[in-house]
Design a protein around this motif. Structure first.
Motif, PDB file in Angstrom:
ATOM      1  N   ASN A 147       0.817  -1.232   0.000  1.00  0.00           N
ATOM      2  CA  ASN A 147       0.000   0.000   0.000  1.00  0.00           C
ATOM      3  C   ASN A 147       0.840   1.266   0.000  1.00  0.00           C
ATOM      4  OD1 ASN A 147      -2.414  -1.246  -0.241  1.00  0.00           O
ATOM      5  ND2 ASN A 147      -2.954  -1.159   1.916  1.00  0.00           N
ATOM      6  N   LEU A 148       1.808   1.289  -0.900  1.00  0.00           N
ATOM      7  CA  LEU A 148       2.565   2.530  -1.092  1.00  0.00           C
ATOM      8  C   LEU A 148       1.853   3.346  -2.169  1.00  0.00           C
ATOM      9  CD1 LEU A 148       6.160   1.025  -1.128  1.00  0.00           C
ATOM     10  CD2 LEU A 148       5.016   2.191   0.768  1.00  0.00           C
ATOM     11  N   LEU A 149       2.043   4.635  -2.124  1.00  0.00           N
ATOM     12  CA  LEU A 149       1.437   5.487  -3.153  1.00  0.00           C
ATOM     13  C   LEU A 149       2.374   5.547  -4.355  1.00  0.00           C
ATOM     14  CD1 LEU A 149       0.093   8.227  -0.735  1.00  0.00           C
ATOM     15  CD2 LEU A 149      -1.262   6.562  -2.001  1.00  0.00           C
ATOM     16  N   ASP A 150       1.880   5.052  -5.486  1.00  0.00           N
ATOM     17  CA  ASP A 150       2.741   4.924  -6.678  1.00  0.00           C
ATOM     18  C   ASP A 150       3.256   6.262  -7.190  1.00  0.00           C
ATOM     19  OD1 ASP A 150       2.247   2.201  -6.632  1.00  0.00           O
ATOM     20  OD2 ASP A 150       0.424   2.425  -7.843  1.00  0.00           O
ATOM     21  N   ASP A 151       2.494   7.337  -6.920  1.00  0.00           N
ATOM     22  CA  ASP A 151       2.873   8.647  -7.458  1.00  0.00           C
ATOM     23  C   ASP A 151       3.988   9.319  -6.670  1.00  0.00           C
ATOM     24  OD1 ASP A 151       0.824   8.457  -9.286  1.00  0.00           O
ATOM     25  OD2 ASP A 151      -0.627   9.385  -7.942  1.00  0.00           O
ATOM     26  N   LEU A 152       4.237   8.829  -5.454  1.00  0.00           N
ATOM     27  CA  LEU A 152       5.212   9.491  -4.596  1.00  0.00           C
ATOM     28  C   LEU A 152       6.523   8.716  -4.558  1.00  0.00           C
ATOM     29  CD1 LEU A 152       3.024  10.530  -1.509  1.00  0.00           C
ATOM     30  CD2 LEU A 152       3.311  11.675  -3.689  1.00  0.00           C
TER      31      LEU A 152
ATOM     32  N   ASP B 189       9.034  10.544  -0.137  1.00  0.00           N
ATOM     33  CA  ASP B 189       7.731  11.189   0.074  1.00  0.00           C
ATOM     34  C   ASP B 189       6.740  10.229   0.734  1.00  0.00           C
ATOM     35  OD1 ASP B 189       8.559  13.583  -0.919  1.00  0.00           O
ATOM     36  OD2 ASP B 189       7.823  13.234  -2.954  1.00  0.00           O
TER      37      ASP B 189
ATOM     38  N   LEU C  99       5.070  10.947   4.488  1.00  0.00           N
ATOM     39  CA  LEU C  99       3.655  11.328   4.441  1.00  0.00           C
ATOM     40  C   LEU C  99       2.957  11.355   5.814  1.00  0.00           C
ATOM     41  CD1 LEU C  99       1.327  12.166   2.588  1.00  0.00           C
ATOM     42  CD2 LEU C  99       0.841   9.759   2.208  1.00  0.00           C
ATOM     43  N   PRO C 100       3.050  10.281   6.627  1.00  0.00           N
ATOM     44  CA  PRO C 100       2.350  10.338   7.933  1.00  0.00           C
ATOM     45  C   PRO C 100       2.864  11.479   8.813  1.00  0.00           C
ATOM     46  CG  PRO C 100       3.050   8.097   7.424  1.00  0.00           C
ATOM     47  CD  PRO C 100       3.716   8.981   6.421  1.00  0.00           C
TER      48      PRO C 100
ATOM     49  N   ARG D 242      14.938   8.476  -3.911  1.00  0.00           N
ATOM     50  CA  ARG D 242      14.230   9.263  -4.921  1.00  0.00           C
ATOM     51  C   ARG D 242      13.519   8.387  -5.953  1.00  0.00           C
ATOM     52  NH1 ARG D 242      17.636  14.426  -6.660  1.00  0.00           N
ATOM     53  NH2 ARG D 242      15.537  14.966  -7.335  1.00  0.00           N
TER      54      ARG D 242
ATOM     55  N   TYR E 201      10.666   5.576  -7.341  1.00  0.00           N
ATOM     56  CA  TYR E 201       9.239   5.373  -7.136  1.00  0.00           C
ATOM     57  C   TYR E 201       8.996   3.903  -6.788  1.00  0.00           C
ATOM     58  CZ  TYR E 201       8.412  10.036  -8.855  1.00  0.00           C
ATOM     59  OH  TYR E 201       8.391  11.392  -8.972  1.00  0.00           O
TER      60      TYR E 201
ATOM     61  N   ARG F 242       7.771   3.838   6.626  1.00  0.00           N
ATOM     62  CA  ARG F 242       6.644   4.756   6.700  1.00  0.00           C
ATOM     63  C   ARG F 242       5.844   4.525   7.983  1.00  0.00           C
ATOM     64  NH1 ARG F 242       2.066   4.135   2.243  1.00  0.00           N
ATOM     65  NH2 ARG F 242       1.711   2.271   3.500  1.00  0.00           N
TER      66      ARG F 242
ATOM     67  N   ARG G 197      -8.179   3.541  -3.491  1.00  0.00           N
ATOM     68  CA  ARG G 197      -7.144   2.802  -2.768  1.00  0.00           C
ATOM     69  C   ARG G 197      -6.144   3.775  -2.151  1.00  0.00           C
ATOM     70  NH1 ARG G 197      -2.367   1.802  -4.872  1.00  0.00           N
ATOM     71  NH2 ARG G 197      -0.949   0.359  -3.812  1.00  0.00           N
TER      72      ARG G 197
ATOM     73  N   ILE H  89      -5.253   4.303   1.711  1.00  0.00           N
ATOM     74  CA  ILE H  89      -3.903   4.253   2.291  1.00  0.00           C
ATOM     75  C   ILE H  89      -3.662   5.503   3.133  1.00  0.00           C
ATOM     76  CG2 ILE H  89      -1.438   4.345   1.737  1.00  0.00           C
ATOM     77  CD1 ILE H  89      -2.142   2.742  -0.839  1.00  0.00           C
TER      78      ILE H  89
END
Lengths: 230, 783
Positions: A94-99, A103, A107-108, A137, A139, A155, B679, B683
């Motif tokens: 569950n990582l954010l692909d865009d960051l 990043d 995030l938290p 750096r 992705y 994270r 999703r 998250i």
């Protein structure tokens, strides 16, 4: 003994007429403990984890985590609770692909309003600790499963949570990566981190946990601590 | 449709409820606004044609000399080749009457008819009844007003015995064959040596489309009677030109709104259906994997768009017809001839075009769905997203703003096409709002420009006033009081700050056939000067200020001279200014009264000292001038004209509808985005993103687009206004003053840019709420 988790008569039903997916269940987890929750599919493991994380609400009983009773909190208070007290690691990362990796890790901390520099320093420390600083750096899509899970662990730890929850953390990894993550969790526990681990993997449970419970049909079928007392 | 496809379509329509509703509502709004716009366009474009056809109007209205042609010859003329119907003989004459207050009316053409019906020129009796006996008069509706209503009387001093006629009915003749009607017997009694009886015949022709055809018909009629017997003929084309002029300004305006509505619906429908395909790739892959052919997939996705669109079209036609009714009623009031129903072909054409547009917009993405390879489609649904927009996250992440904000700002860059569709929706919404605000302001400015008189607090007349406000030009012709005494009364009052005198006179101008009207000023009239388009206002005798059409008709420019004659006094006046004045066919000139001393001022327009109440002042002055035969009244701003009201109502309605459609476009895009990001949002929530932070993230994801859309849309709306307004002005033969054209203020433009943001935020508000409410565990399971 300080309890990080205290569940009293906790139940969760999805269908009013049928039996509850979980409970009623009483459970406590002490500070510094590493608890493995095992059981077959549909036994209520993830439901238990979601209730402890404040992602879901019980239909009965009380849930107290890190001294806060969370079953009656508002959505806003639950979000604050999660970001400050809970770290979560998921089977599919569950990582954010865009960051970027950095990043994602920051995030938290950023959601809690931590200063940019402080968050970056903390993320740097964790990347170094977990051996992923060279991917800072990159992705997530470019990393291996084991590396992604390390990012997810970093994270989860960025806000120094009272409780680390891990849902099948090796379930989507090959055996080498799985071993890698296993060792990481062991190290974290040794450093004093309270861990609750949901897994099918008995070897993982054995390696990482100081205590194991087994759920069957939403009921506590086995608690290694109780067994040991017998 | 085979059963499996129908099940797929049903589940698709049911599962994507928001998109289904958005398609239905967007199409409904677009169709409704198109129906309203087209219905009004048809109604105002051809009010004359409608009324003319309904009344079997006369293509030619011909006057014959009864002394030179007999009834048999006229009957024979009615049977000439090319004449399809004829009406007559109706005796006609002209009269000048006095109203109840003793004021002279303009010259009226009177016809003697025993009934309003007949083969040709079937009059619409709009109120009252037809004249049945001597002493009764039916007046054309164009003359109806406070001075002439049912029961009013009109004395004809030039006729034998000065008979008095009572208005018993108001009738409309599209062909304008007369200004009033009496019984044939009464007409003969009203004729005088100066105004003898002539015989009117009305003709309908089989070929009457052009001036030449009408001229030829006139020649044939003239040849059928003795030379000199045909006194004159009026062509319906001249009447039509004059009638259509009132409607002309609305056409560019409606075309602009129609084009905006059409563009908007294409964008929305295209973006909704593309989005439906884009977010259903995995479903498409599964459908193909279980055996659906590409053709069946295309049909299924086309139907998923066409079913809600069809519902939207039906509802849109109903809504459009309902909304058009009150506006058509306004239009009817304005033009007296429009139909109260939406033209039947509009109700057929608009849905057909809408269905075609929706079909084409849906076909392109549906074909894409059909072409997708099965494995690829399934894989796209599962694989991590491509790197689109990652640079934006990196760049915005550096901004010193809360993380939810910087995350939201970067979101549109992950779906550039969707973002562009959303941007276009906001741009068109902002263009519409900007154009409508400008148009409404311009209409207000026109009303104000045409009501300069009310800038003076009080009007003092040397003749009695009639009704509220000041008398219509040319109607107040009795001058009972000595203007010098009235002027002295105004000067003597302590409340007077300044005043000027004004009179209306009939003049002739070299280069303009027939009579023209002149407004003559005495004293410092600058405060009551009409809006200037260019040049300057009068500063003394020897000058004249004229409207645009006057310049066009005389081929003159500012600085040129014109020869103006009033009651035998001829003056050469220099044109010093061009003004905004569409009255009297745009040929009314404004000059100094010193040039034409025979026309004494009949009204003095007074500006009061601060603190003086207009009503008190008027009462004081009236007490002095009434015994002299004068009157004083406090002025009130005149009511807005019907056309202005119609345009403002249309602008408001069409703007609300198009802005709503723009908001729906944003709503659809944000729903798609939120669904795709469920999703990611799960998250973020599991990491501690609060509901309010989630709302901020979603709203921020559209705020940038809203701002950019506003920044693009406002200048475009401004440009559209700058283009359409002069076109509207030219359609009635006038340039427009800067007060009408330059209506936007800087703060207003800034607010309109903010309107772009508001459209985007309002469109995103619902999905933002849904995103905030979705439980994190549910969102994570969506993986």
């Amino acid at each position: 003994m300080n309890h990080v988790i205290e569940l009293t008569g906790v139940a969760r039903s999805y269908d009013g007429a049928g039996p509850p997916a979980l409970g009623p269940l009483d459970l406590t987890v002490a500070e510094g403990e590493a608890l493995a929750v095992t059981g077959p599919s549909g036994s209520g493991k993830s439901t238990l984890l979601n209730l402890v994380a404040g992602l879901d609400r019980p239909t009965g009983g009380t849930v107290t985590v890190a001294g806060t009773r969370i079953d009656g909190l508002s959505e806003h208070a639950l979000a604050r609770f999660r970001r400050e007290r809970i770290g979560m690691v998921f089977q599919f990362f569950n990582l954010l692909d865009d960051l970027t990796v950095t990043d994602n890790i920051q995030l938290p901390a950023q959601l809690t309003g931590t200063a940019r520099r402080t968050a970056a320093t903390r993320a740097g420390e964790l990347m170094e600790l977990l051996g992923i600083e060279r991917h800072a750096r990159a992705y997530p899509g470019r990393l291996s499963g084991g590396e992604r899970q390390r990012v997810a662990v970093a994270r989860a730890l960025v806000n120094r949570p009272a409780l680390l929850l891990a849902d099948e953390p090796t379930g989507a990894l090959d055996s080498a990566s799985g071993q890698d993550v296993r060792e990481l969790l062991v190290d974290l526990h040794r450093s004093g981190q309270t861990v609750v681990l949901v897994t099918h993997d008995l070897a993982l449970a054995e390696a990482c946990a100081t205590r194991t419970i087994r759920l069957v049909d939403g009921q506590l079928a086995l608690d290694s601590r109780t067994e040991a007392l017998r | 449709m085979s059963s499996p496809i129908s099940r797929v379509v049903r589940s698709g329509v049911g599962r994507r409820r928001v998109q289904t509703v958005v398609i239905a509502v967007a199409v409904m709004m677009a169709v409704a606004s198109a129906v309203v716009a087209w219905a009004l366009l048809v109604a105002v474009n051809a009010p004359f044609d409608h009324a003319f056809a309904r009344q079997h109007g006369a293509h030619l209205t011909v006057q014959f000399d009864p002394d030179q042609v007999g009834a048999e010859q006229l009957d024979a003329a009615g049977k000439l080749a090319g004449v399809t119907a004829s009406g007559g003989p109706y005796p006609t004459t002209t009269i000048r009457g006095l109203d109840q207050e003793g004021r002279r009316t303009p010259t009226l053409t009177l016809a003697g008819r025993s009934s309003p019906g007949g083969e040709v020129d079937r009059l619409d009796l709009q109120s009252g009844r037809w004249a049945e006996q001597p002493g009764e008069l039916v007046l054309a509706t164009s003359f109806a007003g406070p001075a002439f209503e049912l029961g009013s009387t009109l004395r004809v001093p030039d006729a034998a015995g000065s008979p008095t006629l009572t208005v018993v009915g108001l009738a409309l003749s599209a062909s304008r064959t007369a200004d009033a009607w009496v019984t044939p017997g009464q007409l003969t009694a009203l004729a005088s040596a100066d105004h003898p009886v002539t015989t009117q015949w009305l003709y309908r022709l089989d070929a009457a489309g052009t001036k030449e055809q009408l001229a030829a018909a006139r020649e044939r009629l003239a040849a059928a009677v003795p030379p000199g017997a045909l006194l004159g003929a009026q062509s319906y084309l001249d009447t039509k030109r004059a009638a259509d002029q009132g409607a002309a300004p609305t056409i560019p305006f409606l075309v602009a709104f129609g084009a905006l509505g059409l563009a908007m619906s294409v964008i929305i429908v295209g973006s909704v259906v593309s989005g439906a395909v884009g977010t259903s790739l995995r479903r498409i892959g599964i459908l193909k994997a279980v055996g659906f052919t590409p053709g069946e997939v295309v049909r299924a996705y086309l139907a998923q768009a066409l079913i809600p669109a069809a519902a939207g079209i039906v509802l849109g036609v109903l809504l459009g017809n309902l909304l058009a009714l009150p506006l058509l009623a306004d239009t009817e009031q304005a033009y007296g001839a429009a139909s109260l129903a939406v033209a039947w072909w509009v109700d057929l054409l608009v849905p057909a075009v809408a269905l075609l547009v929706v079909g084409i917009a849906a076909l392109v993405p549906a074909l894409r769905a059909g072409r997708l390879r099965t494995v690829e489609a399934i894989a796209v649904g599962r694989a991590p997203r491509t790197g689109r927009g990652q640079w934006a996250h990196r760049a915005f992440g550096r901004l010193p703003l809360p993380r939810a904000v910087t995350y939201g700002l970067a979101v549109p860059f992950a779906h550039p096409v969707r973002a562009v569709a959303m941007l276009l929706a906001v741009v068109f919404g902002t263009v519409t709002a900007t154009f409508a605000v400008g148009l409404t302001s311009s209409m207000g400015a026109i009303t104000k420009a045409q009501d300069r008189e009310s800038l003076a607090a009080v009007s003092v007349f040397s003749g009695a006033a009639h009704g509220p406000g000041t008398p219509a030009p040319g109607q107040l012709v009795s001058a009972a009081a000595d203007p010098a005494k009235v002027r002295a009364a105004v000067e003597a009052n302590a409340g007077t700050a300044s005043f000027y005198g004004r009179a209306f006179a009939e003049v002739t101008v070299a280069g303009i056939p027939g009579a023209a009207q002149a407004v003559l000023y005495q004293g410092d009239s600058a405060s009551g000067a009409p809006e200037l388009i260019s040049g300057q206002w009068l500063t003394g005798p020897g000058q004249v200020v004229v409207p645009t059409r006057f310049l066009e008709r005389t081929g003159s420019r500012i600085g040129d001279s014109v020869r103006v004659t009033q009651e035998g006094d001829t003056r050469t006046l220099r044109i010093v200014g061009e003004l905004f004045d569409t009255s009297n066919d745009g040929t009314r000139l404004h000059a100094d009264q010193a040039d034409f001393p025979k026309a004494g001022p009949v009204a003095f327009l007074v500006t009061l000292k601060p603190g003086v109440r207009a009503a008190d002042y008027a009462e004081q002055v009236a007490a002095v001038v009434r015994p002299l035969g004068g009157e004083a009244i406090a002025n009130q701003p005149s009511e807005r004209g019907n056309l202005v009201l119609v345009l403002q109502a249309m602008a408001t309605l069409l703007t609300l509808m198009l802005v709503s459609v723009a908001g729906l476009g944003v709503l659809n895009s944000v729903v798609l985005d939120t669904r795709e990001r469920v999703r990611d949002l799960g998250i973020c929530k599991s990491l501690g993103m609060s509901p309010s932070q989630t709302v901020v993230l979603v709203l921020t994801s559209v705020a940038g687009i809203g701002l950019f859309g506003g920044v693009l849309g406002v200048p475009a709306g401004f440009a559209l206004h700058s283009y359409v307004l002069p076109v509207m002005g030219h359609s009635v033969g006038t340039n427009l003053p800067s007060s009408v054209l330059e209506v936007y203020q800087a703060p207003q433009l800034a607010l309109l840019v903010a309107a772009g943001i508001a459209i985007a935020l309002l469109g995103a508000l619902l999905p933002a709420g849904w995103a905030a409410k979705t439980p994190a565990a549910t969102a994570l399971r969506a993986e």
